[in-house]
Design a protein around this motif. Structure first.
Motif: not given
Length: 125
Positions: A32, A42-43, A60-61, A72, A91
């Motif tokens: 996390q 973001t990944l 993915n975010w 994430a 990340y």
């Protein structure tokens, strides 16, 4: 900051330079990472450094710019290594703030260590 909360048992693993060395075996791994105002995609993922191979991607975010926090996560994943492997968390963000993009300081006290992410590893016997 790297904080080691526990260990994998004598001789099963080692933490150095933000990478973890694991001996052959079966593991349950979860990761996390906190982000703040990254302005887009973001990944995070788990990566096998030894073999230069992806272990697993997290989802993915999208995080809007302008002061939004998000976390994430790579969901719990089980993996078997036939030999010793070095792993790490990777990340990616679209745009990170120079001071807070990879995690917003809580500002509780000067002696408080902020935790911006974690890597949970359990050896399965």
């Amino acid at each position: 900051n790297v904080t080691r909360w526990n260990n994998l048992g004598a001789g099963n693993g080692a933490l150095a330079s933000n990478q973890v060395t694991l001996l052959a075996g079966r593991y349950r791994i979860r990761a996390q990472k906190q982000f703040y105002s990254t302005g887009g995609t973001t990944l995070i993922r788990l990566f096998n450094v030894t073999d230069g191979a992806l272990i697993v991607n997290g989802p993915n975010w999208g995080v809007a710019a302008g002061g939004y926090d998000m976390v994430a996560e790579v969901p719990t994943h089980e993996v078997t290594f036939a030999g010793t492997k070095v792993i790490r968390i990777d990340y990616y963000v679209q745009a990170a703030s120079a001071t807070t993009g990879l995690g917003n300081n809580t500002g509780v006290t000067a002696s408080h260590n902020n935790t911006y992410g974690y890597l949970y590893i359990e050896k399965i016997e």
